[in-house]
Design a protein around this motif. Sequence first.
Motif, PDB file in Angstrom:
ATOM      1  N   TRP A 163      32.442  19.800  36.216  1.00 20.03           N
ATOM      2  CA  TRP A 163      33.061  20.912  36.873  1.00 20.03           C
ATOM      3  C   TRP A 163      34.300  21.458  35.787  1.00 20.03           C
ATOM      4  N   THR A 164      34.706  22.817  35.788  1.00 22.27           N
ATOM      5  CA  THR A 164      35.628  23.237  35.216  1.00 22.27           C
ATOM      6  C   THR A 164      36.554  23.723  36.351  1.00 22.27           C
ATOM      7  N   ILE A 165      37.706  23.100  36.127  1.00 20.69           N
ATOM      8  CA  ILE A 165      38.733  23.758  37.198  1.00 20.69           C
ATOM      9  C   ILE A 165      39.470  24.734  36.606  1.00 20.69           C
ATOM     10  N   ILE A 166      39.582  25.913  37.148  1.00 28.21           N
ATOM     11  CA  ILE A 166      40.313  27.074  36.660  1.00 28.21           C
ATOM     12  C   ILE A 166      41.445  27.418  37.430  1.00 28.21           C
ATOM     13  N   PRO A 167      42.538  27.107  36.961  1.00 30.12           N
ATOM     14  CA  PRO A 167      43.889  27.765  37.538  1.00 30.12           C
ATOM     15  C   PRO A 167      43.845  29.097  37.760  1.00 30.12           C
ATOM     16  N   ALA A 168      43.970  29.519  38.915  1.00 26.72           N
ATOM     17  CA  ALA A 168      43.587  31.098  39.491  1.00 26.72           C
ATOM     18  C   ALA A 168      44.769  31.592  40.171  1.00 26.72           C
ATOM     19  N   ASN A 169      46.204  30.951  40.214  1.00 26.09           N
ATOM     20  CA  ASN A 169      47.179  31.746  40.693  1.00 26.09           C
ATOM     21  C   ASN A 169      47.363  33.071  40.252  1.00 26.09           C
ATOM     22  N   ASN A 170      47.266  33.154  38.725  1.00 26.62           N
ATOM     23  CA  ASN A 170      47.136  34.544  38.103  1.00 26.62           C
ATOM     24  C   ASN A 170      45.554  34.768  37.847  1.00 26.62           C
ATOM     25  N   LYS A 171      45.449  36.043  38.525  1.00 32.38           N
ATOM     26  CA  LYS A 171      43.946  36.592  38.345  1.00 32.38           C
ATOM     27  C   LYS A 171      43.302  37.003  37.045  1.00 32.38           C
ATOM     28  N   TYR A 172      44.330  37.226  36.278  1.00 30.96           N
ATOM     29  CA  TYR A 172      43.697  37.552  34.775  1.00 30.96           C
ATOM     30  C   TYR A 172      43.370  36.414  33.895  1.00 30.96           C
ATOM     31  N   TYR A 173      44.637  35.344  34.202  1.00 28.56           N
ATOM     32  CA  TYR A 173      44.100  34.252  33.534  1.00 28.56           C
ATOM     33  C   TYR A 173      42.771  33.421  34.099  1.00 28.56           C
ATOM     34  N   ALA A 174      42.709  33.542  35.215  1.00 25.28           N
ATOM     35  CA  ALA A 174      41.375  33.043  35.841  1.00 25.28           C
ATOM     36  C   ALA A 174      40.279  33.772  35.099  1.00 25.28           C
ATOM     37  N   ARG A 175      40.249  34.962  35.171  1.00 23.30           N
ATOM     38  CA  ARG A 175      39.083  35.724  34.866  1.00 23.30           C
ATOM     39  C   ARG A 175      38.605  35.308  33.318  1.00 23.30           C
ATOM     40  N   ILE A 176      39.565  35.287  32.413  1.00 26.19           N
ATOM     41  CA  ILE A 176      39.559  35.118  31.108  1.00 26.19           C
ATOM     42  C   ILE A 176      39.095  33.640  30.901  1.00 26.19           C
ATOM     43  N   ALA A 177      39.598  32.687  31.489  1.00 25.92           N
ATOM     44  CA  ALA A 177      39.157  31.301  31.633  1.00 25.92           C
ATOM     45  C   ALA A 177      37.720  31.188  32.018  1.00 25.92           C
ATOM     46  N   VAL A 178      37.207  31.925  33.008  1.00 31.36           N
ATOM     47  CA  VAL A 178      36.015  31.888  33.214  1.00 31.36           C
ATOM     48  C   VAL A 178      34.963  32.265  32.171  1.00 31.36           C
ATOM     49  N   LEU A 179      35.446  33.509  31.816  1.00 33.10           N
ATOM     50  CA  LEU A 179      34.538  34.016  30.842  1.00 33.10           C
ATOM     51  C   LEU A 179      34.668  33.112  29.321  1.00 33.10           C
ATOM     52  N   GLU A 180      35.556  32.673  29.157  1.00 30.65           N
ATOM     53  CA  GLU A 180      35.680  31.852  27.697  1.00 30.65           C
ATOM     54  C   GLU A 180      34.863  30.532  27.911  1.00 30.65           C
ATOM     55  N   THR A 181      34.893  30.108  29.276  1.00 26.93           N
ATOM     56  CA  THR A 181      34.164  28.796  29.449  1.00 26.93           C
ATOM     57  C   THR A 181      32.511  29.220  29.522  1.00 26.93           C
ATOM     58  N   VAL A 182      32.113  30.222  29.897  1.00 25.61           N
ATOM     59  CA  VAL A 182      30.605  30.692  29.834  1.00 25.61           C
ATOM     60  C   VAL A 182      30.310  30.750  28.265  1.00 25.61           C
ATOM     61  N   ARG A 183      31.128  31.533  27.503  1.00 28.36           N
ATOM     62  CA  ARG A 183      30.967  31.825  26.370  1.00 28.36           C
ATOM     63  C   ARG A 183      30.752  30.572  25.430  1.00 28.36           C
ATOM     64  N   SER A 184      31.684  29.500  25.615  1.00 30.68           N
ATOM     65  CA  SER A 184      31.634  28.626  24.728  1.00 30.68           C
ATOM     66  C   SER A 184      30.268  27.634  25.320  1.00 30.68           C
ATOM     67  N   ALA A 185      30.255  27.677  26.502  1.00 30.60           N
ATOM     68  CA  ALA A 185      28.971  26.597  26.916  1.00 30.60           C
ATOM     69  C   ALA A 185      27.638  27.313  26.308  1.00 30.60           C
ATOM     70  N   MET A 186      27.479  28.799  26.105  1.00 36.20           N
ATOM     71  CA  MET A 186      26.168  29.203  25.597  1.00 36.20           C
ATOM     72  C   MET A 186      26.292  28.937  23.967  1.00 36.20           C
ATOM     73  N   GLN A 187      27.553  29.368  23.511  1.00 39.19           N
ATOM     74  CA  GLN A 187      27.470  29.014  22.190  1.00 39.19           C
ATOM     75  C   GLN A 187      27.230  27.664  21.634  1.00 39.19           C
ATOM     76  N   LYS A 188      27.747  26.601  22.425  1.00 36.15           N
ATOM     77  CA  LYS A 188      27.503  25.247  22.343  1.00 36.15           C
ATOM     78  C   LYS A 188      25.793  25.092  22.290  1.00 36.15           C
ATOM     79  N   ARG A 189      25.168  25.540  23.281  1.00 37.26           N
ATOM     80  CA  ARG A 189      23.644  25.264  23.177  1.00 37.26           C
ATOM     81  C   ARG A 189      23.045  26.005  22.177  1.00 37.26           C
TER      82      ARG A 189
END
Lengths: 498, 498
Positions: free
Chosen positions: B467-493
């Motif tokens: 699980w990745t827990i995304i701190p989402a009180n700030n929407k901008y932060y949350a969106r960036i964190a989500v996209l970054e997580t997806v990016r690095s998972a794909m890059q890693k594979r």
Amino acid sequence: MLEAFDLAGRIPKGQYSSIVEPLEARTAELQREVRKRGKSVIIVMEGWRGSGITRIINLLQPVLDPRGTRIHPIAEPNDIERDHDMFWRFWSRLPSYGQTAIFDRSWYTSTIVERYESDRMDEIPGSCIEDINNFEAQIISDGNLILKFFLHISKEEQKRRLNVIKDSPFTMQARYLRRKEGIYVLNRDFFMIDRMLMKTDMPASPWTIVEAESMKYGYVRVLQTFNSAVECWLTEKEGGKKELGQTYLIKTMAETEESSILKKTDLTKSYTRPEYKPILQNLQEELRNLQVEIYNHKIPVAIVFEGWDAAGKGGCIIRLAESFNPRGYIVEPIGPPNDWEKMHHYLWRFYTRFPRKGHITIFDRSWYGRVLVERVEGFCSESEWQRAYHEINVMEDELTREGTILIKFWLHIDKDEQLRRFEERQNTPEKNWKITEEDWRNREKWDQYERAVNAMIRRTTTIQAPWTIIPANNKYYARIAVLETVRSAMQKRLKEMK
Amino acid sequence: MLEAFDLAGRIPKGQYSSIVEPLEARTAELQREVRKRGKSVIIVMEGWRGSGITRIINLLQPVLDPRGTRIHPIAEPNDIERDHDMFWRFWSRLPSYGQTAIFDRSWYTSTIVERYESDRMDEIPGSCIEDINNFEAQIISDGNLILKFFLHISKEEQKRRLNVIKDSPFTMQARYLRRKEGIYVLNRDFFMIDRMLMKTDMPASPWTIVEAESMKYGYVRVLQTFNSAVECWLTEKEGGKKELGQTYLIKTMAETEESSILKKTDLTKSYTRPEYKPILQNLQEELRNLQVEIYNHKIPVAIVFEGWDAAGKGGCIIRLAESFNPRGYIVEPIGPPNDWEKMHHYLWRFYTRFPRKGHITIFDRSWYGRVLVERVEGFCSESEWQRAYHEINVMEDELTREGTILIKFWLHIDKDEQLRRFEERQNTPEKNWKITEEDWRNREKWDQYERAVNAMIRRTTTIQAPWTIIPANNKYYARIAVLETVRSAMQKRLKEMK
């Protein structure tokens, strides 16, 4: 599990309609019941190529309600299926609640058989077994019923059928015949299929082996199994019990037991005393030498004796034990469990007595008491002895995988011979101690025991740990047969090690 | 299963005695109850080297009745044990009915850990898992209880402890420290241990991960688990239910859930709009390119969004989806199951929607509804959602083993932020559709949901599918964190594939 099956089962001439029609009516009725209860039935059809899966499904189809039944022929995966994981296409095909699905071939063919390469694998990969058992557990714990059939025909019969199929333009089998020849077709991988069946014969989703040389006979067996399994399962549901569906085995197996393996044993085989003596001596000498080799190679040996009362277990064990150096063998007489043993799992007292490497343990009666005397006399519950087949298979699989030679004897005599011996014991003062009231009581339950023995042999004969049925009306013959079996098992293993 | 554990658990100063004494009294009482019922309890203690197994057993020992308890330290097998199969020494040590056995290390160390060679094996052999699950199933179906603990400490703490142990003359650990260094000791094989725990976390014999950095805290957890598991198990026995002992999980896990993973999330993280815009654009471009590579490499990707109501799942999904070519992705909004879906296994509607190779499926809510809303609202039974953790792990294991990248997000906001957003929705006409009575009702059950979320993250965080827990009180932060997580998972594979 396959070896113990007698494939000669036939429906007596002229009786087919009167047997099959009531069964079919009941099947249709039960399927309507299933729909009402809102849980689904999944029928898995596997078997040797040419064993007639399609023909049995064709017989079954008109019996079942077409609105409630779907047949899924499983061939090569299509492109989309290939793009998903192995079980995706089975998940997508799971019936909705109340429906029946018939899988013409299934996850067994597609995950084990088609992936197995006999030249590169010693054993079915554990992860395949794990995946299948997990998949079935998910379906069952959701409240559904899985019925698994394996259609069994002999190699000769298969050859005959495939020759016909090959030349027929109206068959879809031709493609299969070219692929994976070693496993399902003719040069068939008996070992692998037997292992597959044994390892996935789970208490909640057991296999029914169907003798399918006669299509009518096979079809009747499928109907009987369907009916009794569904009946038990529905009764269970009604009672609101949430057990994992184990008990539905009970009736199914009861019917399986009808065709007797024991009855086929030729009890006329015999040796005279002058014939017997020299053969015995030679065998004992050979066994003495083999014991040394077994010891040197650090191979554990477990020999199990079961049989009718007065079948001559004692006599065989003496002749066998005489052969061995006493430092390397032990005889374990197994009676009713004592108080301390009763304080443990029923397998505990056997587990702890298994031979160490290079040693021989002879069990005079064994863990099979669970599915013989304990079953017949009601010393354990039905669900306990039903579960025991799988538990014993698992235990023996572990033992043999770790290198133990496991030899299991059933000493078989007929009812008349037993009577003769009982009376002799009764009338001969020095043999009188051998006979008790209990023996006479057991004798009255001969038929019940016979059913239990047949079921035991069917369900616990595996390639690694088969039963040897010893015709024992003639004691000399029995003793020689026992010693010969032990000799060849030892020789075979020693040869493999070279 | 290990990664989601927070190891900072401590018993508040001065409260230890008042917490531990009543627990110990209850433990002693329960053990006496167990004896009366005539079934046995088997406690398995595993953990990292230096995690304090012996110390916890030393604390537990005086609490338990010495006539009813035996401790089995499992070290190297002796000669006789080596001469039998792997499980022989555990069978021999099984307690008699009514007794308690504590295994200081067990079949996990001796069959998996000591046999595993990280340089030669990609995966724990399936046959090991099969053997262990069979062994435990035999014990459990006989009516006994197995409690399995894994003592978990951080690598740093382990290093500190092993340094102390190494220099101490009064320890028996020195020998171990030289063997199998890669797995239990320092350079520890986290992956392997995590897999081992996941694959043997059976519904009837689940693992309890014990945070053992503080010995007192760990000991309290062991006592709590023992007490609640035994209580449930005895209650079950009384009711005469013959279920496989699943329900005893319920209380155990309830207590595990107390120490909150969510509470540790730092919700202050934020981006301003000017910061956010360019980062987002760059990320989206990168993701667009990555999607092409994923497609070319035929990798399936499944992305799961779960989170509090109004946590901003929709916004994240839009930003993520914008990045991708619509031919290669699909968003699956998951609501309550429709009538047809209700006619199937609860996992069926997800299974059938899993992405094919090279495609991306975004799940807006998911199968985790089973252990969240269905659990809290009582839409399924306790034993159903308890079983679901294992069922989901099994499903995800299959998916990821077949190559799927599985990314799971929990979007986390605090209760105040939710209120603010709810009110904003209520008061803004164009957002009004987003808020319903149900949202307010769910909000009232915040604490229940929080417990469910914590349990979910604990029990379904695996190495392959964390699980990745995304701190989402700030929407901008949350969106960036989500996209970054997806990016690095794909890059890693993709990197792994090169």
